[in-house]
Design an enzyme around this catalytic site. Structure first.
Site, PDB file in Angstrom:
ATOM      1  N   GLU A 178      32.049 -20.414  25.368  1.00  0.00           N
ATOM      2  CA  GLU A 178      31.785 -20.712  26.779  1.00  0.00           C
ATOM      3  C   GLU A 178      31.441 -22.191  26.875  1.00  0.00           C
ATOM      4  OE1 GLU A 178      31.310 -21.174  30.526  1.00  0.00           O
ATOM      5  OE2 GLU A 178      32.040 -19.236  29.815  1.00  0.00           O
ATOM      6  N   ASN A 190      28.923 -11.218  29.784  1.00  0.00           N
ATOM      7  CA  ASN A 190      29.159  -9.962  30.505  1.00  0.00           C
ATOM      8  C   ASN A 190      29.940  -8.952  29.670  1.00  0.00           C
ATOM      9  OD1 ASN A 190      29.194  -8.346  33.042  1.00  0.00           O
ATOM     10  ND2 ASN A 190      31.385  -8.774  32.999  1.00  0.00           N
ATOM     11  N   ASP A 226      39.422 -13.609  29.610  1.00  0.00           N
ATOM     12  CA  ASP A 226      39.189 -13.405  31.041  1.00  0.00           C
ATOM     13  C   ASP A 226      39.265 -14.794  31.670  1.00  0.00           C
ATOM     14  OD1 ASP A 226      38.413 -12.637  33.551  1.00  0.00           O
ATOM     15  OD2 ASP A 226      36.351 -12.133  33.022  1.00  0.00           O
ATOM     16  N   GLU A 234      42.431  -7.646  40.860  1.00  0.00           N
ATOM     17  CA  GLU A 234      41.969  -7.895  39.493  1.00  0.00           C
ATOM     18  C   GLU A 234      42.623  -6.825  38.629  1.00  0.00           C
ATOM     19  OE1 GLU A 234      38.331  -9.831  37.269  1.00  0.00           O
ATOM     20  OE2 GLU A 234      38.860 -10.026  39.372  1.00  0.00           O
ATOM     21  N   TYR A 268      36.016 -17.813  27.078  1.00  0.00           N
ATOM     22  CA  TYR A 268      35.461 -17.845  28.455  1.00  0.00           C
ATOM     23  C   TYR A 268      34.446 -16.712  28.666  1.00  0.00           C
ATOM     24  CZ  TYR A 268      40.392 -19.519  28.911  1.00  0.00           C
ATOM     25  OH  TYR A 268      41.627 -20.095  28.728  1.00  0.00           O
ATOM     26  N   GLN A 272      30.066 -11.774  38.156  1.00  0.00           N
ATOM     27  CA  GLN A 272      31.022 -10.859  38.778  1.00  0.00           C
ATOM     28  C   GLN A 272      30.521 -10.487  40.175  1.00  0.00           C
ATOM     29  OE1 GLN A 272      33.952  -9.782  37.732  1.00  0.00           O
ATOM     30  NE2 GLN A 272      33.943 -10.652  35.680  1.00  0.00           N
ATOM     31  N   CYS A 322      42.123 -12.218  37.077  1.00  0.00           N
ATOM     32  CA  CYS A 322      41.798 -12.237  38.501  1.00  0.00           C
ATOM     33  C   CYS A 322      42.986 -12.739  39.312  1.00  0.00           C
ATOM     34  CB  CYS A 322      40.564 -13.101  38.762  1.00  0.00           C
ATOM     35  SG  CYS A 322      40.743 -14.815  38.231  1.00  0.00           S
TER      36      CYS A 322
END
Length: 366
Positions: free
Chosen positions: A239, A223, A299, A358, A218, A190, A324
């Site tokens: 991931e 995070n 995300d 975002e 994802y 990020q 995003c």
């Protein structure tokens, strides 16, 4: 806005415009007023990449104007962390008069943390040898003598030389608990750490009191999934990038979390596994049917969710979606709103003074 000047006096106006624009885009799906999360007005970017321009004996950072493609010299960059600004000056001073380090250097990438660590990558159009390593080690030692906590990496075609390590460890205060996140050079992190803290705390707030397990697609370096683990019985996360999976596994251990399982596979593959279409060796020992996932967290990249993943997420009572790119979010909502309604809406000013927004939505089944 220019690279060396931020119109901080316009911060409130640009944020207000984004609020209006997001409300307008979301109007077909919700009449909620967005919860608004502000960025610091300067020094908010924790990473930055610059091309290096050679001008006779001089050299300096440049970026290219997006419209005209003309080059712009950048000696300071107030959007970036104060540590990046210190390093920009120190790196140019250290490289300018060093023939080995400056020869065919074409780019420098900076990655920093709120905990004041940095990885700096030097990219070359030449082969890197022992002489380069010796000079780079001398530069690293000189930077550290200036109290700059920095790790240097050299990159060239099919070559990566990390003098010490290719990662730094970020420490973020998230809802009363310090979270440790390993961030690997050349992997996604990020960019706005202060905003990341607010995004994590918002996600915790909207999922408090949750029942069952969480599925995340994802997940990157973990995070969100690691911060959210305290709100769920178990977390299952996917991931595809190997360095991110390795960082996520480190972060699980560093944060003493015992209820998160990371699987290395694409969201599309995971959809096939969940639907029983295909079996994967990577899932041996993991009983997918034992998970009671009431909430799914996504995300996605700027392109949004593909149609298969859209269908898959509709099977979950609660969908937490961080976007995003609100345009692709709205495209996804054309499908998702058939089965779910928007309960919470947030705007995160991740990239002040730019068009980019975002946002986050919590969707619950109708």
């Amino acid at each position: 806005m220019t690279p060396e000047h931020l119109p901080t006096e316009q911060y409130e106006a640009q944020l207000a415009e984004k609020v209006v624009r997001l409300q307008s885009m979301m109007a077909p799906f919700s009449d909620l007023v967005p919860e608004v999360f502000r960025s610091p007005v300067s020094h908010y970017r924790m990473r930055a990449e610059f091309r290096i321009w050679h001008d006779g004996d001089d050299l300096y950072h440049i970026i290219f104007d997006q419209q005209t493609k003309s080059r712009i010299r950048v000696d300071s960059f107030p959007a970036a962390s104060e540590l990046i600004n210190q390093l920009m000056t120190a790196m140019i001073a250290g490289v300018r008069n060093n023939p080995v380090l400056r020869h065919k250097l074409f780019q420098i990438d900076y990655l920093t943390t709120l905990s004041n660590q940095a990885v700096v990558s030097l990219l070359y159009h030449k082969k890197l040898d022992d002489e380069w390593r010796q000079e780079a080690e001398a530069l690293r030692d000189a930077l550290r003598a200036q109290n700059l906590n920095v790790h240097l990496i050299g990159r060239a075609t099919k070559t990566k030389i990390a003098l010490d390590q290719d990662y730094i460890d970020e420490r973020l205060p998230v809802a009363g608990k310090e979270m440790i996140y390993r961030q690997v050079e050349n992997s996604f992190t990020q960019p706005n750490a202060a905003m990341n803290i607010q995004m994590l705390e918002w996600a915790l707030d909207v999922t408090k009191g949750s029942k069952g397990d969480l599925l995340e697609l994802y997940c990157g370096n973990g995070n969100f999934s690691l911060a959210l683990a305290r709100n769920f019985d178990r977390v299952l996360a996917t991931e595809i990038a190997k360095p991110s999976v390795a960082a996520a596994q480190y972060n699980i251990a560093a944060n003493h979390i015992d209820n998160v399982q990371i699987i290395r596979m694409a969201a599309e593959e995971f959809t096939q596994a969940m639907n029983g279409v295909r079996e994967f060796n990577r899932l041996q020992g993991i009983d997918l049917k034992s998970y009671q996932c009431e909430t799914i967290f996504v995300d996605p990249p700027r392109s949004g969710l593909d149609s298969e993943t859209e269908k898959m997420v509709q099977a979950y009572p609660r969908i937490l979606y961080i976007s995003c790119n609100p345009e692709t979010l709205c495209k996804n909502l054309e499908t998702l709103s058939q089965t779910h309604k928007v309960e919470r809406l947030a705007l995160f000013d991740q990239f002040p003074y730019t068009h980019h927004m975002e946002c986050g939505v919590l969707l619950t089944a109708k």
